[in-house]
Design a protein around this motif. Structure first.
Motif, PDB file in Angstrom:
ATOM      1  N   CYS A   1       0.903  -1.154   0.110  1.00  0.00           N
ATOM      2  CA  CYS A   1       0.008   0.185  -0.035  1.00  0.00           C
ATOM      3  C   CYS A   1       0.960   1.393   0.160  1.00  0.00           C
ATOM      4  CB  CYS A   1      -1.000   0.109   1.166  1.00  0.00           C
ATOM      5  SG  CYS A   1      -2.083  -1.264   1.212  1.00  0.00           S
ATOM      6  N   ARG A   2       0.467   2.292  -0.769  1.00  0.00           N
ATOM      7  CA  ARG A   2       1.233   3.378  -0.715  1.00  0.00           C
ATOM      8  C   ARG A   2       0.496   4.175   0.277  1.00  0.00           C
ATOM      9  NH1 ARG A   2       0.299   4.881  -6.832  1.00  0.00           N
ATOM     10  NH2 ARG A   2      -1.778   4.210  -6.298  1.00  0.00           N
ATOM     11  N   PRO A   3       1.096   5.414   0.501  1.00  0.00           N
ATOM     12  CA  PRO A   3       0.586   6.295   1.553  1.00  0.00           C
ATOM     13  C   PRO A   3      -0.805   6.752   1.099  1.00  0.00           C
ATOM     14  CG  PRO A   3       2.735   6.992   1.255  1.00  0.00           C
ATOM     15  CD  PRO A   3       2.700   5.617   0.281  1.00  0.00           C
ATOM     16  N   GLU A   4      -0.971   6.972  -0.109  1.00  0.00           N
ATOM     17  CA  GLU A   4      -2.156   7.621  -0.475  1.00  0.00           C
ATOM     18  C   GLU A   4      -3.279   6.687  -1.060  1.00  0.00           C
ATOM     19  OE1 GLU A   4       0.474   7.299  -4.159  1.00  0.00           O
ATOM     20  OE2 GLU A   4       0.805   7.592  -2.073  1.00  0.00           O
ATOM     21  N   ASP A   5      -3.080   5.131  -0.879  1.00  0.00           N
ATOM     22  CA  ASP A   5      -4.123   4.182  -1.038  1.00  0.00           C
ATOM     23  C   ASP A   5      -4.974   4.291   0.029  1.00  0.00           C
ATOM     24  OD1 ASP A   5      -2.758   3.567  -3.437  1.00  0.00           O
ATOM     25  OD2 ASP A   5      -1.612   1.839  -2.540  1.00  0.00           O
ATOM     26  N   ALA A   6      -6.265   4.045  -0.572  1.00  0.00           N
ATOM     27  CA  ALA A   6      -7.433   3.694   0.363  1.00  0.00           C
ATOM     28  C   ALA A   6      -8.079   2.325   0.288  1.00  0.00           C
ATOM     29  CB  ALA A   6      -8.627   4.923   0.045  1.00  0.00           C
ATOM     30  N   VAL A   7      -8.687   2.064   1.508  1.00  0.00           N
ATOM     31  CA  VAL A   7      -9.456   0.466   1.460  1.00  0.00           C
ATOM     32  C   VAL A   7     -10.990   0.994   1.738  1.00  0.00           C
ATOM     33  CG1 VAL A   7      -9.401  -1.615   2.565  1.00  0.00           C
ATOM     34  CG2 VAL A   7      -7.351  -0.387   2.400  1.00  0.00           C
ATOM     35  N   TYR A   8     -11.730   0.550   0.643  1.00  0.00           N
ATOM     36  CA  TYR A   8     -12.951   0.765   0.751  1.00  0.00           C
ATOM     37  C   TYR A   8     -13.842  -0.684   1.056  1.00  0.00           C
ATOM     38  CZ  TYR A   8     -11.896   5.326  -0.648  1.00  0.00           C
ATOM     39  OH  TYR A   8     -11.583   6.661  -0.748  1.00  0.00           O
ATOM     40  N   GLY A   9     -15.129  -0.689   1.335  1.00  0.00           N
ATOM     41  CA  GLY A   9     -15.928  -1.942   1.555  1.00  0.00           C
ATOM     42  C   GLY A   9     -15.815  -2.500   2.873  1.00  0.00           C
ATOM     43  N   LEU A  10     -15.749  -3.734   2.949  1.00  0.00           N
ATOM     44  CA  LEU A  10     -16.146  -4.748   4.129  1.00  0.00           C
ATOM     45  C   LEU A  10     -17.445  -4.550   4.600  1.00  0.00           C
ATOM     46  CD1 LEU A  10     -12.485  -3.594   5.831  1.00  0.00           C
ATOM     47  CD2 LEU A  10     -12.872  -5.290   4.184  1.00  0.00           C
ATOM     48  N   GLY A  11     -18.261  -4.349   3.853  1.00  0.00           N
ATOM     49  CA  GLY A  11     -19.808  -4.699   4.503  1.00  0.00           C
ATOM     50  C   GLY A  11     -20.298  -3.382   5.286  1.00  0.00           C
ATOM     51  N   GLU A  12     -21.133  -3.380   6.110  1.00  0.00           N
ATOM     52  CA  GLU A  12     -21.731  -2.462   6.822  1.00  0.00           C
ATOM     53  C   GLU A  12     -20.972  -2.434   8.359  1.00  0.00           C
ATOM     54  OE1 GLU A  12     -25.874  -3.757   7.536  1.00  0.00           O
ATOM     55  OE2 GLU A  12     -26.449  -3.438   5.421  1.00  0.00           O
ATOM     56  N   LYS A  13     -20.063  -1.256   8.099  1.00  0.00           N
ATOM     57  CA  LYS A  13     -19.434  -0.965   9.410  1.00  0.00           C
ATOM     58  C   LYS A  13     -19.489   0.401   9.739  1.00  0.00           C
ATOM     59  CE  LYS A  13     -17.454  -5.074   9.634  1.00  0.00           C
ATOM     60  NZ  LYS A  13     -18.149  -5.861   8.534  1.00  0.00           N
ATOM     61  N   THR A  14     -19.336   0.825  10.949  1.00  0.00           N
ATOM     62  CA  THR A  14     -19.491   2.157  11.114  1.00  0.00           C
ATOM     63  C   THR A  14     -18.145   2.819  10.957  1.00  0.00           C
ATOM     64  OG1 THR A  14     -18.713   1.619  13.459  1.00  0.00           O
ATOM     65  CG2 THR A  14     -21.196   1.872  12.910  1.00  0.00           C
ATOM     66  N   GLY A  15     -17.976   4.115  10.876  1.00  0.00           N
ATOM     67  CA  GLY A  15     -16.907   4.954  10.980  1.00  0.00           C
ATOM     68  C   GLY A  15     -16.726   5.325   9.465  1.00  0.00           C
ATOM     69  N   ARG A  16     -15.506   5.872   9.214  1.00  0.00           N
ATOM     70  CA  ARG A  16     -15.344   6.865   7.768  1.00  0.00           C
ATOM     71  C   ARG A  16     -15.174   5.557   6.894  1.00  0.00           C
ATOM     72  NH1 ARG A  16     -10.498   6.517  10.653  1.00  0.00           N
ATOM     73  NH2 ARG A  16      -8.814   5.325  10.034  1.00  0.00           N
ATOM     74  N   PHE A  17     -15.439   5.998   5.585  1.00  0.00           N
ATOM     75  CA  PHE A  17     -15.593   5.162   4.131  1.00  0.00           C
ATOM     76  C   PHE A  17     -14.058   4.588   4.002  1.00  0.00           C
ATOM     77  CE2 PHE A  17     -19.375   7.800   2.739  1.00  0.00           C
ATOM     78  CZ  PHE A  17     -20.138   6.764   3.231  1.00  0.00           C
ATOM     79  N   ASN A  18     -13.074   5.146   4.376  1.00  0.00           N
ATOM     80  CA  ASN A  18     -11.745   4.685   4.195  1.00  0.00           C
ATOM     81  C   ASN A  18     -11.272   3.988   5.302  1.00  0.00           C
ATOM     82  OD1 ASN A  18      -9.292   4.045   3.555  1.00  0.00           O
ATOM     83  ND2 ASN A  18      -8.466   6.228   3.491  1.00  0.00           N
ATOM     84  N   ARG A  19     -11.360   2.475   5.298  1.00  0.00           N
ATOM     85  CA  ARG A  19     -10.966   1.738   6.277  1.00  0.00           C
ATOM     86  C   ARG A  19      -9.796   1.208   6.662  1.00  0.00           C
ATOM     87  NH1 ARG A  19     -16.357   1.730   7.319  1.00  0.00           N
ATOM     88  NH2 ARG A  19     -17.548   0.737   6.027  1.00  0.00           N
ATOM     89  N   ARG A  20      -8.948   2.053   5.868  1.00  0.00           N
ATOM     90  CA  ARG A  20      -7.283   1.872   6.340  1.00  0.00           C
ATOM     91  C   ARG A  20      -7.011   2.428   7.627  1.00  0.00           C
ATOM     92  NH1 ARG A  20      -2.323   3.549   2.011  1.00  0.00           N
ATOM     93  NH2 ARG A  20      -0.840   2.714   3.779  1.00  0.00           N
ATOM     94  N   GLY A  21      -6.086   1.503   8.184  1.00  0.00           N
ATOM     95  CA  GLY A  21      -5.460   1.517   9.598  1.00  0.00           C
ATOM     96  C   GLY A  21      -6.657   1.295  10.608  1.00  0.00           C
ATOM     97  N   ARG A  22      -7.386   0.215  10.500  1.00  0.00           N
ATOM     98  CA  ARG A  22      -8.383  -0.212  11.472  1.00  0.00           C
ATOM     99  C   ARG A  22      -8.519  -1.405  11.197  1.00  0.00           C
ATOM    100  NH1 ARG A  22     -13.966   2.732  10.699  1.00  0.00           N
ATOM    101  NH2 ARG A  22     -14.202   1.549  12.628  1.00  0.00           N
ATOM    102  N   ASP A  23      -8.841  -2.383  12.329  1.00  0.00           N
ATOM    103  CA  ASP A  23      -9.025  -3.806  12.342  1.00  0.00           C
ATOM    104  C   ASP A  23     -10.598  -3.991  12.438  1.00  0.00           C
ATOM    105  OD1 ASP A  23      -6.420  -4.238  12.688  1.00  0.00           O
ATOM    106  OD2 ASP A  23      -6.436  -4.137  14.832  1.00  0.00           O
ATOM    107  N   PHE A  24     -10.908  -5.104  11.553  1.00  0.00           N
ATOM    108  CA  PHE A  24     -12.183  -5.432  11.339  1.00  0.00           C
ATOM    109  C   PHE A  24     -12.545  -6.954  11.615  1.00  0.00           C
ATOM    110  CE2 PHE A  24     -14.094  -1.411  10.057  1.00  0.00           C
ATOM    111  CZ  PHE A  24     -13.188  -0.561   9.472  1.00  0.00           C
ATOM    112  N   THR A  25     -13.576  -7.225  12.215  1.00  0.00           N
ATOM    113  CA  THR A  25     -13.870  -8.747  12.271  1.00  0.00           C
ATOM    114  C   THR A  25     -15.050  -9.056  11.360  1.00  0.00           C
ATOM    115  OG1 THR A  25     -12.977  -9.134  14.519  1.00  0.00           O
ATOM    116  CG2 THR A  25     -14.429 -10.734  13.523  1.00  0.00           C
ATOM    117  N   LEU A  26     -14.901  -9.859  10.316  1.00  0.00           N
ATOM    118  CA  LEU A  26     -16.144 -10.045   9.127  1.00  0.00           C
ATOM    119  C   LEU A  26     -16.888 -11.434   9.461  1.00  0.00           C
ATOM    120  CD1 LEU A  26     -13.966  -9.014   6.104  1.00  0.00           C
ATOM    121  CD2 LEU A  26     -15.413  -7.591   7.746  1.00  0.00           C
TER     122      LEU A  26
END
Length: 261
Positions: A135-160
């Motif tokens: 991942c480059r510094p400007e890369d974003a991660v989207y998706g992962l289903g119905e989760k709270t918080g900002r649309f860019n999921r980068r930098g967070r841990d999720f349980t799916l």
């Protein structure tokens, strides 16, 4: 980052078969399938136990492979590439890894290496798997289903917990674990009617409604309400109203006029 010391990584590609939509590669006891959905979309699938999950998902209402798309497969000594008008998917043979680039050379997905120089395009342990990408510094991660918080999921841990079964009991368990919800036969009152109790004193009496307290209720006892002291209550039966127990109570309407002492 999860501990992945015991995860198993495919080390190399054993064989490659060209398919109408891309390729099928052997990874030991598993297989990798690359399907081109359209010029700028590809689908990567890896088998579990040697079999692909072919169950259609309810999240997609069309056949993703129904459209026509031009696909070209190129072979080299150490890599096989699936090329479209917009993307190039590179499957490296030894060591195994997957890279996806646009035709201008910009990266979509590039396999990441650890401190020992090993690639982590895919690794698995029992029912879990891990995918690592650069991942480059400007890369974003989207998706992962119905989760709270900002649309860019980068930098967070999720349980799916993935399931496409549109049911509150998709796991097979009861909504109230450890209990069995039972209810007596009843006829629901029409939504336009309201059924309450008769009361002319300050005593507590049950309120009857056409709805049950909840799925875990095991009796026909409804919530209670207390009538205010020294108030008069007039009751008039309404057609079509029913009670949720064997003792029907007519609907009533409380008056705001105080009762003479």
């Amino acid at each position: 980052m999860p501990v992945t010391d015991h995860y198993l990584r495919p080390e190399r590609v054993d064989d490659v078969e060209v398919t109408p939509r891309g390729l099928l590669a052997g990874l030991g006891t598993e297989q990798l399938r690359v399907d081109v959905v359209r010029d700028d979309v590809v689908r990567l699938a890896i088998s579990r136990g040697g079999c692909f999950d072919e169950t259609p998902t309810h999240a997609v209402c069309v056949d993703p492979l129904a459209g026509e798309v031009a696909v070209e497969v190129e072979r080299a000594d150490d890599v096989v590439r699936v090329r479209t008008a917009a993307l190039v998917v590179s499957v490296w043979l030894d060591p195994f890894r997957i890279d996806v680039h646009r035709t201008d050379g910009s990266a979509v997905v590039e396999a990441a290496q650890d401190e020992q120089g090993r690639y982590w395009s895919y690794a698995t342990l029992n029912d879990a798997f891990v995918v690592r990408r650069r991942c480059r510094p400007e890369d974003a991660v989207y998706g992962l289903g119905e989760k709270t918080g900002r649309f860019n999921r980068r930098g967070r841990d999720f349980t799916l917990w993935n399931t496409d079964v549109l049911s509150p009991t998709a796991s097979g368990s009861s909504p109230t674990a450890g209990t069995r919800a039972t209810r007596a036969p009843t006829t629901r009152a029409p939504s336009s009617t309201r059924t309450t109790c008769r009361s002319r004193s300050s005593t507590t009496s049950p309120t009857r409604t056409g709805r049950w307290p909840g799925p875990s209720s095991t009796t026909a006892t409804a919530p209670t309400t207390t009538s205010a002291a020294r108030t008069s209550t007039s009751c008039t039966p309404r057609a079509g109203s029913t009670s949720s127990t064997s003792s029907p109570a007519p609907p009533c309407r409380r008056s705001s006029r105080p009762t003479p002492a």
